[in-house]
Motif scaffolding. Structure first.
Motif, short mmCIF file in Angstrom:
data_model
loop_
_atom_site.label_atom_id
_atom_site.label_comp_id
_atom_site.label_asym_id
_atom_site.label_seq_id
_atom_site.Cartn_x
_atom_site.Cartn_y
_atom_site.Cartn_z
N UNK A 1 0.82 -1.21 0.00
CA UNK A 1 0.00 0.00 0.00
C UNK A 1 0.86 1.27 0.00
N UNK A 2 2.06 1.19 0.56
CA UNK A 2 2.93 2.36 0.62
C UNK A 2 3.72 2.56 -0.68
N UNK A 3 3.80 1.50 -1.47
CA UNK A 3 4.56 1.58 -2.71
C UNK A 3 3.87 2.48 -3.73
N UNK A 4 4.64 3.14 -4.59
CA UNK A 4 4.02 3.90 -5.69
C UNK A 4 3.35 2.95 -6.67
N UNK A 5 2.49 3.48 -7.48
CA UNK A 5 1.75 2.66 -8.44
C UNK A 5 2.71 1.95 -9.38
N UNK A 6 2.53 0.64 -9.48
CA UNK A 6 3.38 -0.17 -10.35
C UNK A 6 2.55 -1.29 -10.95
N UNK A 7 3.13 -1.98 -11.91
CA UNK A 7 2.41 -3.07 -12.57
C UNK A 7 2.05 -4.17 -11.58
N UNK A 8 3.01 -4.52 -10.71
CA UNK A 8 2.75 -5.57 -9.72
C UNK A 8 1.63 -5.17 -8.77
N UNK A 9 1.63 -3.93 -8.36
CA UNK A 9 0.59 -3.45 -7.44
C UNK A 9 -0.77 -3.47 -8.11
N UNK A 10 -0.83 -3.02 -9.36
CA UNK A 10 -2.10 -3.01 -10.08
C UNK A 10 -2.63 -4.43 -10.27
N UNK A 11 -1.76 -5.36 -10.60
CA UNK A 11 -2.17 -6.75 -10.83
C UNK A 11 -2.73 -7.35 -9.54
N UNK A 12 -2.02 -7.18 -8.43
CA UNK A 12 -2.47 -7.76 -7.17
C UNK A 12 -3.78 -7.14 -6.69
N UNK A 13 -3.87 -5.82 -6.78
CA UNK A 13 -5.10 -5.15 -6.35
C UNK A 13 -6.28 -5.57 -7.24
N UNK A 14 -6.02 -5.68 -8.54
CA UNK A 14 -7.10 -6.07 -9.46
C UNK A 14 -7.57 -7.48 -9.17
N UNK A 15 -6.62 -8.41 -8.99
CA UNK A 15 -6.98 -9.80 -8.69
C UNK A 15 -7.75 -9.89 -7.37
N UNK A 16 -7.33 -9.11 -6.39
CA UNK A 16 -8.04 -9.13 -5.10
C UNK A 16 -9.47 -8.68 -5.25
N UNK A 17 -9.69 -7.59 -5.93
CA UNK A 17 -11.05 -7.07 -6.05
C UNK A 17 -11.91 -7.94 -6.97
N UNK A 18 -11.29 -8.57 -7.95
CA UNK A 18 -12.05 -9.51 -8.79
C UNK A 18 -12.51 -10.70 -7.94
N UNK A 19 -11.61 -11.22 -7.11
CA UNK A 19 -11.98 -12.35 -6.25
C UNK A 19 -13.06 -11.94 -5.26
N UNK A 20 -12.94 -10.74 -4.70
CA UNK A 20 -13.99 -10.24 -3.80
C UNK A 20 -15.32 -10.14 -4.52
N UNK A 21 -15.30 -9.59 -5.74
CA UNK A 21 -16.54 -9.40 -6.48
C UNK A 21 -17.18 -10.73 -6.86
N UNK A 22 -16.35 -11.73 -7.20
CA UNK A 22 -16.89 -13.04 -7.55
C UNK A 22 -17.57 -13.68 -6.34
N UNK A 23 -16.93 -13.60 -5.17
CA UNK A 23 -17.54 -14.14 -3.96
C UNK A 23 -18.81 -13.37 -3.61
#
Length: 474
Positions: free
Chosen positions: A150-172
């Motif tokens: 969360x403290x890191x600046x926006x990066x590809x890894x951060x976007x991928x992890x956040x996107x996967x998390x919210x997709x999994x949340x939305x599916x559940x």
């Protein structure tokens, strides 16, 4: 001996700007994100078992059918509610009221004895919040990794992890909303219609979207805020507590004074090593060492966390444990129930007895008689006075049955079939005409009673009163 008190004159001192600056007190503190640390232990195994059972029941029971009918189905348009094969109707509202009383006093009784075990192990908010946290842990990593991410600046890894998390949340969340609506709209038809884009019910689509969004927000974003600020139970639970209630508490006498130390060091400090792991695992972000707090949901994460630290230090477990306030103060816990718990228990027993009695005495056949309000009466060509009615026969049994109609209170002719077939769980509407000779009418309004009897079982019957209207006699 000098008895004068030394005094310093500060009257000429110039006050600083900081001294004159008014103090600003924030009335609302913005929420600080809680990063819950994963911990394993005895009570977490119990929770995992309870969460698994509850989730399997929630997602599985909607798909179970018996003889082609859903095991649980709330058919609102037909006003028919099926629970484990038993059909209930709006006329059974008394049973629902008693069932709600049983749930309320059951919760009160358990709380007075064992604290907030409901919140910690069974509450839907807890169940789904822990599921969302589990997904977050699997995708974004441990507590420290999530904080760094969360403290890191926006990066590809951060976007991928956040996107996967919210997709999994939305599916559940979507599965949760779909299943909930599936208890009102047969889920096999619902899923087929939804995924083939042939669903015609706008209400079903709306409620699926509503509960999907509500689950996503409550369990993913708000979490402890729901428990602290939205759930009324957190506020009035203290009314049910007493000094013998089982709560999660910190043994102050054993743990203080707290402080860090090496494993082999000899010290006069208490057993608490001030590691703050109990704070890091708390889903509401409190420090249990500060005493009993309404924010505590009784999840026992801090118990397992502290026990793991005590085991590493070769100290006895139980520095944080389930105990009553009397036990934590070194007093002996009373074994007898207090008056409040006895009152809750007696009320619960009375409500359960009333529910079983009402369920046992519930009529399996009911009859409603609706008189045609469009006209007072008609006069037939034969000079007979006729009134029109609508019979509604409710067959609550699981088998088809045939009924005959009988009238008492007035002599007349019934224009109705000799037998009426009603399917199991059906509400059958039958038009009925009653013709009476004017000579048999003593008043302009006569009280009558209509009865339906089972042809196969004469002991099964239902009756309803109504009125027969005729001309006014002068």
């Amino acid at each position: 001996m000098n008895s004068k008190i030394p005094i310093t004159d500060i009257s000429d001192a110039t006050p600083s700007k900081e001294a004159n600056k008014p103090e600003v007190i924030e009335l609302y503190a913005s929420r600080k994100k809680i990063y819950v640390r994963e911990i394993k232990g005895f009570f977490q195994r119990i929770r995992n078992l309870s969460l698994t059972v509850l989730l399997l029941m929630y997602f599985g029971l909607a798909w179970v059918t018996v003889d082609g009918n859903p095991l649980i189905h709330f058919d609102l348009p037909a006003r028919k509610f099926t629970l484990f094969g038993t059909v209930f109707w709006p006329q059974d509202f008394t049973l629902l009221a008693i069932a709600l009383i049983i749930c309320a006093f059951g919760l009160f009784f358990i709380t007075s004895l064992f604290g907030r075990v409901w919140c910690g192990y069974s509450c839907p908010q807890t169940v789904w919040s822990f599921m969302f946290m589990w997904l977050e842990e699997r995708i974004e990593g441990s507590r420290n990794q999530r904080m760094k991410l969360d403290k890191q600046p926006l990066s590809r890894q951060k976007v991928v992890k956040k996107t996967l998390k919210h997709i999994s949340w939305m599916l559940l969340a979507f599965a949760t909303g779909l299943t909930f609506v599936g208890y009102f709209y047969p889920i096999r038809e619902l899923t087929s219609d939804l995924f083939t884009l042939s669903i015609s019910s706008g209400a079903a689509i709306f409620w699926i979207a509503f509960f999907t969004l509500a689950t996503y927000i409550n369990a993913g974003w708000m979490r402890e805020q729901v428990c602290l600020h939205m759930c009324p139970y957190a506020r009035f639970q203290s009314v049910m507590f007493n000094q013998d209630t089982l709560i999660i508490g910190y043994d102050y006498n054993r743990g203080e004074p707290r402080g860090s130390r090496s494993k082999k060091a000899k010290t006069d400090l208490g057993d608490c090593v001030d590691c703050n792991v109990c704070v890091q695992v708390c889903p509401t972000g409190i420090d249990i060492r500060d005493g009993l707090q309404y924010e505590c949901i009784g999840c026992a994460l801090c118990v397992d966390a502290c026990d793991s630290i005590m085991a590493r230090m070769n100290y006895p477990k139980g520095l944080i444990r389930y105990a009553s306030e009397k036990e934590l103060e070194g007093k002996t816990k009373q074994t007898k129930l207090n008056i409040r718990s006895i009152g809750y228990g007696l009320t619960l027993a009375a409500a359960m007895s009333a529910f079983l009695f009402a369920l046992n005495q519930r009529p399996l056949v009911e009859l409603d008689v609706l008189r045609d309000r469009g006209s007072l009466y008609q006069v037939s060509g034969m000079g007979m006075i006729e009134n029109n009615y609508e019979l509604k026969i409710i067959n609550k049994r699981k088998v088809e049955d045939q009924f005959s109609v009988h009238m008492s209170g007035l002599e007349g002719e019934l224009n109705v079939p000799d037998s009426i077939t009603v399917a199991p769980g059906e509400v059958r509407s039958i038009p009925l005409s009653i013709a009476v000779d004017p000579k048999n009418l003593q008043n302009s309004t006569e009280e009558i009673s209509l009865e339906v009897r089972s042809i196969s079982d004469p002991n099964t019957s239902a009756s309803s009163d109504s009125r027969f209207l005729g001309p006014v006699n002068f």
